[in-house]
Scaffold this active site. Structure first.
Site, PDB file in Angstrom:
ATOM      1  CG  ASN A 158      -0.224   0.036   2.531  1.00 37.00           C
ATOM      2  OD1 ASN A 158       0.851  -0.535   2.664  1.00 37.00           O
ATOM      3  ND2 ASN A 158      -0.800   0.697   3.519  1.00 37.00           N
ATOM      4  CD  GLU A 194       4.174   0.631  10.152  1.00 37.07           C
ATOM      5  OE1 GLU A 194       3.130   0.508  10.825  1.00 37.07           O
ATOM      6  OE2 GLU A 194       4.175   0.810   8.931  1.00 37.07           O
ATOM      7  CB  CYS A 197      -0.600   0.991   9.277  1.00 35.02           C
ATOM      8  SG  CYS A 197       0.807   2.067   8.930  1.00 35.02           S
ATOM      9  CD  GLU A 213       9.742   1.438   9.182  1.00 32.94           C
ATOM     10  OE1 GLU A 213      10.184   0.476   8.540  1.00 32.94           O
ATOM     11  OE2 GLU A 213       8.601   1.911   9.011  1.00 32.94           O
TER      12      GLU A 213
END
Length: 496
Positions: free
Chosen positions: A165, A262, A296, A477
């Protein structure tokens, strides 16, 4: 609805996308090719040569061989290479944006913005490449006098598994810090979104990245599993869903390698009566509908104080109805298709189930309007949907829908708002809307989330650490924290 015709990709533009191993694009693999379907049209974009265990073995061997020279390279030279990648990515934002829109159906304006944002991540981590420093540690001069210091060192070969995505964005979040830290990388790109990552591979080589330092392998679960289990892969970085993460952790236990995860989220926007209600509604609906809800950290829950609940529900329904759904190549489109027919049907099923206990105040259906061009009518579009009076304990309120669905839930007190915000298994993000600074100070520490925004989101800059609590993963990240995820610390002591 827009009626701009979605352009078809040319053979020269897509070709036969296959593995990039040691600087060479392979035109044959052990697995073979599959067709890639454009989610906006239902038509075939092109063919994708998938990678299997053999291609993973070849890429890992080449990365292992290249690592000593890459690690020993002057940090200043690594910095210049990453800076050049940033420069070329900025030049090729139109290419990267178009390819992203073709493969995942994201509106072109969003795809181009993500490519531009990703370029900035390479520029940011280029700046860190020659600033990786250790610390001196005090010794005990009475017992054992001497000098102690630490040396941050790269892991070696890092396996990177990208999500479909946002594949170009993930290259910046994962590949840039891994390279800046002195690692070589083997990247499993998603079979659902292989084209923009392949274009990025060409850009990196053009920028001067040595051929053995980065390898790109489009592939499915078999390639990912083999990459995780490979004994010569020292670390894994993964973005995706919880079920796949569980499989990765199980596979990684055989070699005890570290895994950065993640994962998903169920971000809540928490709105108090003193907030700017227009801004809170507009930003929450815009966030939820970004990438057709397939993200997300999007705000997919709207928790609203009961004093302004009815007003906010009406405003959210109106904002969702105003979202422009249609051809993702049209400049006015803000919501494109979901990734495929299975995703569309699953999302519609979730909406139908949620309607039994709540109210559908906007959307709720598939969109196949006859006014759209013929090639778009085969796409997988879902209306922007708002559900009101949602049971906080229901499936739709607690778990990811991964579609354009916003749940609106009332609360009566600060304690209840925090309890509701923390009531899901996830802990990726939260957004607080209030003008009361003391309330901000009270509530921010209580949210179980890796990122808390107040009165609006930040746009995820490269300098800010991003990651989750609970089932949203571990590791970060972005920022200095994101760099040091790809480094391990060696302690050195020199006796006097």
């Amino acid at each position: 609805m827009t009626t701009t015709s979605t352009p078809s990709p040319t053979t020269a533009e897509l070709g036969l996308t296959g593995p990039l191993i040691d600087g060479t694009w392979r035109n044959k693999t052990s697995v073979g090719a599959v067709d890639h379907i454009n989610p906006a049209t239902g038509h075939v974009n092109g063919s994708v040569l998938l990678s299997g265990p053999q291609e993973v073995d070849d890429a890992v061997a080449a990365a292992r061989a290249a690592h000593p020279e890459w690690r020993a390279m002057s940090p200043a030279l690594r910095r210049r290479i990453l800076q050049r990648i940033e420069e070329l990515m900025l030049e090729h934002v139109p290419d990267l944006g178009r390819l992203t829109t073709l493969e995942i159906g994201a509106p072109l304006t969003l795809s181009s913005a993500l490519a531009h944002l990703c370029a900035g991540w390479f520029g940011y981590y280029a700046g860190w490449a020659d600033k990786i420093e250790g610390l001196t540690s005090p010794s005990n001069p009475v017992m054992v006098p001497g000098l102690g210091y630490t040396v941050p060192e790269p892991y070696g070969v890092v396996g990177i598994i990208l999500t479909w995505n946002g594949p170009v964005m993930s290259t910046g979040m994962k590949i840039a810090p891994a390279l800046a830290a002195g690692n070589c990388v083997v990247v499993k790109s998603p079979d659902l979104a292989p084209f923009a990552v392949a274009r990025f591979g060409e850009i990196a080589l053009e920028a001067g990245l040595p051929p053995g330092v980065m390898h790109i392998l489009p592939g499915g679960p078999e390639a990912g599993d083999h990459l995780v289990r490979h004994p010569d892969v020292d670390m894994i970085s993964f973005t995706g869903g919880i079920p796949t993460a569980q499989k990765i952790l199980d596979a990684a236990r055989h070699t005890l390698k570290p895994v950065l995860l993640e994962l998903g989220g169920k971000t809540a926007s928490v709105v108090f009566p003193d907030a700017d209600l227009d801004a809170a509604v507009a930003e929450t609906v815009r966030s939820c509908m970004t990438l057709a809800g397939q993200g997300c950290n999007l705000s997919t829950r709207l928790l609203v104080h009961r004093d302004v609940y009815d007003e906010v529900v009406r405003a959210a329904a109106a904002a969702a109805a105003a979202v422009t759904v249609g051809d993702p190549f049209a400049q006015t489109t803000t919501l494109g298709p979901v990734i495929g027919p299975a995703a569309r049907d699953r999302i519609l099923g979730v909406i139908d189930q949620a309607a039994d206990s709540g109210r559908v105040v906007a959307g709720g259906h598939a969109v196949i309007p006859s006014s759209l061009p013929a090639q778009v009518q085969g796409g997988y579009f879902v209306e922007p949907t708002v559900l009101a009076d949602v049971d906080p304990g229901s499936e739709v309120a607690r778990h990811e829908v991964f579609g354009p669905v916003l749940c609106v839930i009332p609360f009566d007190s600060e304690d209840e708002a925090v309890e509701l915000a923390n009531s899901t298994p996830y802990g990726l993000g939260a957004v607080l809307y209030t003008r009361d600074v003391t309330r901000v100070q009270r509530l921010v520490p209580r949210f179980q989330a890796g990122t808390v925004h107040v009165n609006g989101a930040s746009g995820q800059p490269a300098s800010a650490p991003f990651g989750g609590y609970k089932h949203s993963g571990h590791g970060r990240e972005g920022g200095k924290e994101g760099l040091y995820e790809f480094l391990q610390t060696k302690n050195v002591f020199i006796r006097a």
